[in-house]
Write an enzyme that holds these catalytic residues in place. Sequence first.
Site, PDB file in Angstrom:
ATOM      1  N   SER A  23       5.329   3.113 -12.882  1.00  0.00           N
ATOM      2  CA  SER A  23       5.121   4.514 -12.530  1.00  0.00           C
ATOM      3  C   SER A  23       5.779   5.451 -13.556  1.00  0.00           C
ATOM      4  O   SER A  23       5.532   5.326 -14.745  1.00  0.00           O
ATOM      5  CB  SER A  23       5.636   4.758 -11.102  1.00  0.00           C
ATOM      6  OG  SER A  23       5.131   5.960 -10.576  1.00  0.00           O
ATOM      7  N   ASP A  46      -0.420   2.687  -8.564  1.00  0.00           N
ATOM      8  CA  ASP A  46       0.995   2.642  -8.926  1.00  0.00           C
ATOM      9  C   ASP A  46       1.603   1.245  -8.761  1.00  0.00           C
ATOM     10  O   ASP A  46       1.468   0.614  -7.718  1.00  0.00           O
ATOM     11  CB  ASP A  46       1.734   3.639  -8.025  1.00  0.00           C
ATOM     12  CG  ASP A  46       3.147   3.920  -8.487  1.00  0.00           C
ATOM     13  OD1 ASP A  46       3.946   2.975  -8.575  1.00  0.00           O
ATOM     14  OD2 ASP A  46       3.453   5.097  -8.742  1.00  0.00           O
TER      15      ASP A  46
END
Length: 270
Positions: free
Chosen positions: A38, A152
């Site tokens: 991320s 993610d």
Amino acid sequence: MKMGLALGGGGAKGYAHIGVLRAFSEAGIEFDAVSGTSIGALVGAVYAAGKLPRLEDASLKYGFRDIPFLLGPTWPARGLFSGNYVERLLREIIGIDDIEDLGKQFAAVAVDVNRAEVVTFTSGSLRTAVHASMAIPGLFKPVVQGDMLLVDGGVLEPVPVKVLRELGADVIVAVDLLGNFSGDRTMADFTFVDIIQRSSIIAQKRLTEYSFRECPPDVVISPRLLHVRVLDFHRGRSIIEVGREAAESAVPGLKRLIAEFEERGAGRPA
């Protein structure tokens, strides 16, 4: 000796990675390989390209009203925001197309929700890899690549340590942005957003604990970011400072670890 750095996810908490890296650089500690999930993938890519000061400058110029522009509102079929700004930012700051062209080994971690498995990018398009790693489910649109629907990496691997061992790192430092967790808040303190964010943090915290047991890093840094929310991008300066302080306190121990490793000449530190 090969030094590896794993940068975890956490939205705006990820600005702390900039402070961590600044502190290590000032202490003369450099990393040969970096992995990220991320926001950790974004900072890691910029660090690997040697452009961290430019990202720090960018992080300090945004105010609260800039956040919608950064996110890129879109028709909410698969996510509220496009996340395309990530690719534009990488193009402006780094200007490198492929992971192989970075100055250091780099890995970005995402999750394919179609197959329910981790996808690790160590080659190919840098912008696609980082964009996919940052596609928070429900918030950002997933990245489509072939038959993969990528979101993610924090869904399954919040702090990507394992890939650094696979890349041959001898000493690994992990930065866990979600490691500090407090239960001292009252019921009145919780908003709708807080409940969603806290639920996600709990899940990722447990995943990280399991991951560290399976593949333990040599040093773990957990900046105190209890009251920083995922979208607090307007608080760049203070978040960077928290990361710097956390890393500075870890520098002496890390230097001892490096010295012990070098004295042995081979093998991991005891």
